[in-house]
Design a protein around this motif. Structure first.
Motif, PDB file in Angstrom:
ATOM      1  N   GLY A  42       0.813  -1.216   0.000  1.00 31.64           N
ATOM      2  CA  GLY A  42       0.000   0.000   0.000  1.00 31.64           C
ATOM      3  C   GLY A  42       0.845   1.264   0.000  1.00 31.64           C
ATOM      4  O   GLY A  42       0.353   2.338   0.334  1.00 31.64           O
ATOM      5  N   THR A  43       2.121   1.152  -0.392  1.00 25.46           N
ATOM      6  CA  THR A  43       2.968   2.355  -0.457  1.00 25.46           C
ATOM      7  C   THR A  43       2.960   2.931  -1.871  1.00 25.46           C
ATOM      8  O   THR A  43       2.703   2.220  -2.848  1.00 25.46           O
ATOM      9  N   MET A  44       3.260   4.239  -1.946  1.00 28.80           N
ATOM     10  CA  MET A  44       3.372   4.899  -3.248  1.00 28.80           C
ATOM     11  C   MET A  44       4.830   5.285  -3.467  1.00 28.80           C
ATOM     12  O   MET A  44       5.495   5.740  -2.533  1.00 28.80           O
ATOM     13  N   THR A  45       5.314   5.113  -4.693  1.00 28.64           N
ATOM     14  CA  THR A  45       6.696   5.479  -5.006  1.00 28.64           C
ATOM     15  C   THR A  45       6.828   7.001  -4.866  1.00 28.64           C
ATOM     16  O   THR A  45       6.041   7.747  -5.458  1.00 28.64           O
ATOM     17  N   SER A  46       7.798   7.458  -4.085  1.00 30.66           N
ATOM     18  CA  SER A  46       7.937   8.901  -3.824  1.00 30.66           C
ATOM     19  C   SER A  46       8.552   9.596  -5.041  1.00 30.66           C
ATOM     20  O   SER A  46       9.182   8.933  -5.887  1.00 30.66           O
ATOM     21  N   PRO A  47       8.415  10.927  -5.124  1.00 29.55           N
ATOM     22  CA  PRO A  47       9.060  11.649  -6.234  1.00 29.55           C
ATOM     23  C   PRO A  47      10.561  11.383  -6.285  1.00 29.55           C
ATOM     24  O   PRO A  47      11.126  11.257  -7.377  1.00 29.55           O
ATOM     25  N   GLN A  48      11.206  11.268  -5.120  1.00 30.51           N
ATOM     26  CA  GLN A  48      12.658  11.008  -5.110  1.00 30.51           C
ATOM     27  C   GLN A  48      12.950   9.618  -5.695  1.00 30.51           C
ATOM     28  O   GLN A  48      13.884   9.440  -6.481  1.00 30.51           O
ATOM     29  N   GLU A  49      12.154   8.634  -5.305  1.00 32.13           N
ATOM     30  CA  GLU A  49      12.366   7.280  -5.840  1.00 32.13           C
ATOM     31  C   GLU A  49      12.107   7.251  -7.352  1.00 32.13           C
ATOM     32  O   GLU A  49      12.828   6.576  -8.099  1.00 32.13           O
ATOM     33  N   LEU A  50      11.065   7.958  -7.787  1.00 25.84           N
ATOM     34  CA  LEU A  50      10.772   7.981  -9.231  1.00 25.84           C
ATOM     35  C   LEU A  50      11.939   8.597  -9.992  1.00 25.84           C
ATOM     36  O   LEU A  50      12.337   8.107 -11.059  1.00 25.84           O
ATOM     37  N   ALA A  51      12.507   9.673  -9.431  1.00 23.43           N
ATOM     38  CA  ALA A  51      13.640  10.336 -10.097  1.00 23.43           C
ATOM     39  C   ALA A  51      14.836   9.378 -10.164  1.00 23.43           C
ATOM     40  O   ALA A  51      15.511   9.298 -11.204  1.00 23.43           O
ATOM     41  N   LEU A  52      15.062   8.649  -9.079  1.00 17.48           N
ATOM     42  CA  LEU A  52      16.153   7.652  -9.070  1.00 17.48           C
ATOM     43  C   LEU A  52      15.958   6.625 -10.180  1.00 17.48           C
ATOM     44  O   LEU A  52      16.884   6.277 -10.917  1.00 17.48           O
ATOM     45  N   LEU A  53      14.720   6.141 -10.268  1.00 19.13           N
ATOM     46  CA  LEU A  53      14.413   5.110 -11.262  1.00 19.13           C
ATOM     47  C   LEU A  53      14.572   5.645 -12.679  1.00 19.13           C
ATOM     48  O   LEU A  53      15.097   4.952 -13.563  1.00 19.13           O
ATOM     49  N   ALA A  54      14.107   6.871 -12.895  1.00 17.49           N
ATOM     50  CA  ALA A  54      14.218   7.464 -14.235  1.00 17.49           C
ATOM     51  C   ALA A  54      15.693   7.597 -14.608  1.00 17.49           C
ATOM     52  O   ALA A  54      16.107   7.218 -15.713  1.00 17.49           O
ATOM     53  N   ASP A  55      16.503   8.091 -13.672  1.00 18.17           N
ATOM     54  CA  ASP A  55      17.944   8.226 -13.947  1.00 18.17           C
ATOM     55  C   ASP A  55      18.554   6.865 -14.255  1.00 18.17           C
ATOM     56  O   ASP A  55      19.355   6.714 -15.172  1.00 18.17           O
ATOM     57  N   PHE A  56      18.128   5.889 -13.464  1.00 14.53           N
ATOM     58  CA  PHE A  56      18.668   4.538 -13.645  1.00 14.53           C
ATOM     59  C   PHE A  56      18.324   4.013 -15.048  1.00 14.53           C
ATOM     60  O   PHE A  56      19.180   3.492 -15.754  1.00 14.53           O
ATOM     61  N   CYS A  57      17.065   4.154 -15.440  1.00  9.75           N
ATOM     62  CA  CYS A  57      16.641   3.635 -16.754  1.00  9.75           C
ATOM     63  C   CYS A  57      17.373   4.352 -17.886  1.00  9.75           C
ATOM     64  O   CYS A  57      17.819   3.714 -18.847  1.00  9.75           O
ATOM     65  N   VAL A  58      17.490   5.668 -17.763  1.00 10.87           N
ATOM     66  CA  VAL A  58      18.160   6.420 -18.824  1.00 10.87           C
ATOM     67  C   VAL A  58      19.634   6.011 -18.901  1.00 10.87           C
ATOM     68  O   VAL A  58      20.146   5.711 -19.976  1.00 10.87           O
ATOM     69  N   SER A  59      20.299   5.934 -17.728  1.00 11.36           N
ATOM     70  CA  SER A  59      21.742   5.658 -17.780  1.00 11.36           C
ATOM     71  C   SER A  59      22.028   4.215 -18.206  1.00 11.36           C
ATOM     72  O   SER A  59      23.083   3.935 -18.764  1.00 11.36           O
ATOM     73  N   HIS A  60      21.074   3.290 -17.966  1.00 12.61           N
ATOM     74  CA  HIS A  60      21.295   1.900 -18.403  1.00 12.61           C
ATOM     75  C   HIS A  60      20.607   1.598 -19.731  1.00 12.61           C
ATOM     76  O   HIS A  60      20.584   0.447 -20.164  1.00 12.61           O
ATOM     77  N   ASP A  61      20.007   2.609 -20.321  1.00 19.87           N
ATOM     78  CA  ASP A  61      19.239   2.436 -21.553  1.00 19.87           C
ATOM     79  C   ASP A  61      18.221   1.293 -21.386  1.00 19.87           C
ATOM     80  O   ASP A  61      18.079   0.424 -22.252  1.00 19.87           O
ATOM     81  N   ALA A  62      17.537   1.305 -20.248  1.00 17.05           N
ATOM     82  CA  ALA A  62      16.554   0.253 -19.941  1.00 17.05           C
ATOM     83  C   ALA A  62      15.135   0.782 -20.158  1.00 17.05           C
ATOM     84  O   ALA A  62      14.882   1.993 -20.070  1.00 17.05           O
ATOM     85  N   ILE A  63      14.227  -0.133 -20.422  1.00 17.74           N
ATOM     86  CA  ILE A  63      12.796   0.198 -20.527  1.00 17.74           C
ATOM     87  C   ILE A  63      12.149  -0.117 -19.179  1.00 17.74           C
ATOM     88  O   ILE A  63      12.548  -1.067 -18.497  1.00 17.74           O
ATOM     89  N   ALA A  64      11.165   0.700 -18.783  1.00 23.10           N
ATOM     90  CA  ALA A  64      10.427   0.434 -17.543  1.00 23.10           C
ATOM     91  C   ALA A  64       9.023  -0.044 -17.879  1.00 23.10           C
ATOM     92  O   ALA A  64       8.349   0.539 -18.730  1.00 23.10           O
ATOM     93  N   ILE A  65       8.621  -1.132 -17.223  1.00 15.23           N
ATOM     94  CA  ILE A  65       7.202  -1.507 -17.248  1.00 15.23           C
ATOM     95  C   ILE A  65       6.653  -1.027 -15.922  1.00 15.23           C
ATOM     96  O   ILE A  65       7.127  -1.438 -14.858  1.00 15.23           O
ATOM     97  N   CYS A  66       5.694  -0.104 -15.977  1.00 18.44           N
ATOM     98  CA  CYS A  66       5.165   0.440 -14.731  1.00 18.44           C
ATOM     99  C   CYS A  66       3.717  -0.034 -14.572  1.00 18.44           C
ATOM    100  O   CYS A  66       2.830   0.395 -15.317  1.00 18.44           O
ATOM    101  N   ASP A  67       3.518  -0.928 -13.625  1.00 22.59           N
ATOM    102  CA  ASP A  67       2.197  -1.503 -13.356  1.00 22.59           C
ATOM    103  C   ASP A  67       1.480  -0.558 -12.397  1.00 22.59           C
ATOM    104  O   ASP A  67       1.781  -0.501 -11.210  1.00 22.59           O
ATOM    105  N   GLU A  68       0.541   0.223 -12.969  1.00 15.25           N
ATOM    106  CA  GLU A  68      -0.119   1.271 -12.183  1.00 15.25           C
ATOM    107  C   GLU A  68      -1.596   0.951 -11.962  1.00 15.25           C
ATOM    108  O   GLU A  68      -2.436   1.849 -11.923  1.00 15.25           O
TER     109      GLU A  68
END
Ligand code: PMP
Ligand code: GLN
Length: 380
Positions: free
Chosen positions: A169-195
């Motif tokens: 029941g937790t929500m990903t925080s703006p800081q965590e989302l930013a971390l993930l976005a940086d991670f995906c961009v720097s690893h050239d990875a795709i994100a599947i986000c189950d919302e």
């Protein structure tokens, strides 16, 4: 026989519901509301069933639903999607399967967070992917840069995020989302986000879609579910949204999983997505009242309830509740002796599980929640 399935048990949700049926327990295990859902959405699906075509709708979804999904996200989440970027699926479950099968090649590393929804790992393994698991821990269940770095590998191609997160029941925080976005961009990875839980958020919280973050528009698959948005979990109408190059490959996977989704349910979902903001606000307020009712009752009984910001679920921390059992033993005791079905959170871990937390579904009538609380007066 494929080895991925040969060693798998029955999903914990089906297992707990079957136990509840067999024992007459009140079912706070599998997540589904016990109300009827919005009458006007049901009426539109019924009307379409009788009055409109029941032959194959277009493979990527009806024009009405694809447009309704795009319009809905513009209004509610401020993201711009073109009609072509929405592919309708038979539930979010099919969207997950299609996205994973379309995007994972044998040997690709797929980063996932535990606790994780139980469908993810078998799908990734069936696709030949190598799971890289990041373990989240109670009570905060937060994603850290160190956790991401430790799981990253030379073949990291995909990240699967569930936001809001079932079962915590937790929500990903703006800081965590930013971390993930940086991670995906720097690893050239795709994100599947189950919302799928994007609308079931409480206390005035705002859902933030990962696809809206800088750098993520071209590398995110956003998955949603009408079953969750309209409290109609049996409907199995979902969708995946992604930029055209990804959407095209997703559609190819979808065409050979289910090809299409019942047209009247698509009509009901399309109608429902256009409902005014007040509908969604009231739906959230109703679930929030249920969450608070169950949390208050459990607290009175001496249980330590972890905060729930979203989803149909709250969880109890067993050691802090003075319960000297692990989650599986307590769930067993609860269903057999007290007559209430729950879900042990260790079921959401593939390895190194957290065994101190049990999940309960509060998306029920007051009378159901009160009856469950009455049974839980008995303590182990
Ligand atoms: N993902 C998550 C995180 C879920 O909780 C669920 C169902 N509760 C699904 C996917 C499946 O959604 P659907 O019923 O639309 O297939
Ligand atoms: N998502 C629901 C839950 O978490 C169950 C879905 C299912 O039974 N497959 O309880």
């Amino acid at each position: 026989m494929n080895p991925v399935y040969a060693s798998l048990g029955t999903t914990i949700f089906e297992a707990m519901s079957a136990r509840a049926r067999a024992t007459g327990a009140i079912n706070l295990g599998q997540g589904f509301p016990d109300g009827r859902g919005p009458e006007d959405v049901l009426a539109e699906a019924a009307r379409a069933l009788i009055e409109e075509s029941n032959q194959y709708p277009p493979m990527p979804g009806t024009a009405a639903l694809r447009q309704a999904v795009a319009d809905h996200y513009r209004v509610h989440q401020g993201i711009d999607l073109a009609f072509e970027e929405v592919i309708v699926t038979s539930g979010a479950t099919e969207a997950l399967a299609a996205a994973i099968f379309a995007l994972v090649s044998p040997g690709d590393e797929v980063l996932m967070f535990q606790p994780m929804y139980d469908a993810y790992l078998p799908l990734v393994e069936r696709a030949g992917g190598i799971a890289k698991l990041v373990r989240l821990e109670p009570p905060e269940w937060r994603i850290t840069a160190e956790g991401l770095a430790a799981a990253a590998g030379p073949r990291t191609r995909l990240v699967i995020l569930n936001n809001p997160l079932n079962p915590t029941g937790t929500m990903t925080s703006p800081q965590e989302l930013a971390l993930l976005a940086d991670f995906c961009v720097s690893h050239d990875a795709i994100a599947i986000c189950d919302e799928v839980w994007e609308h079931v958020v409480f206390d005035g919280a705002v859902h933030r879609p990962l696809i809206g973050l800088p750098g993520m528009r071209e590398r995110t698959v956003k998955i949603g579910s009408a079953g969750k948005i309209f409290s109609l979990t049996g409907w199995k109408v979902g969708w995946m949204c992604a930029a055209p190059p990804i959407a095209q490959i997703l559609a190819k996977a979808h065409q050979f999983l289910t090809f299409t989704t019942p047209p009247n349910l698509q009509a009901g979902a399309a109608y429902g997505l256009g409902k005014d903001v007040a509908y969604f606000t009231e739906m959230r307020a109703g679930y929030q009242r249920s969450r608070d009712r169950l949390a208050a009752g459990l607290t009175r009984l001496g249980y330590a309830v972890l905060p729930s910001a979203a989803t149909y679920f709250l969880s109890i921390d067993l050691p802090r509740s003075g319960v000297n059992m692990d989650d599986v033993a307590f769930s067993e005791w609860l269903v057999e002796e007290a007559g209430v079905a729950s879900v042990p959170v260790s079921a959401f871990y593939a390895r190194d599980p957290v065994t101190s937390v049990v999940r309960l579904c509060f998306a029920k009538q007051d009378s159901t929640l009160d009856a469950a609380l009455e049974r839980m007066v008995r303590r182990p």
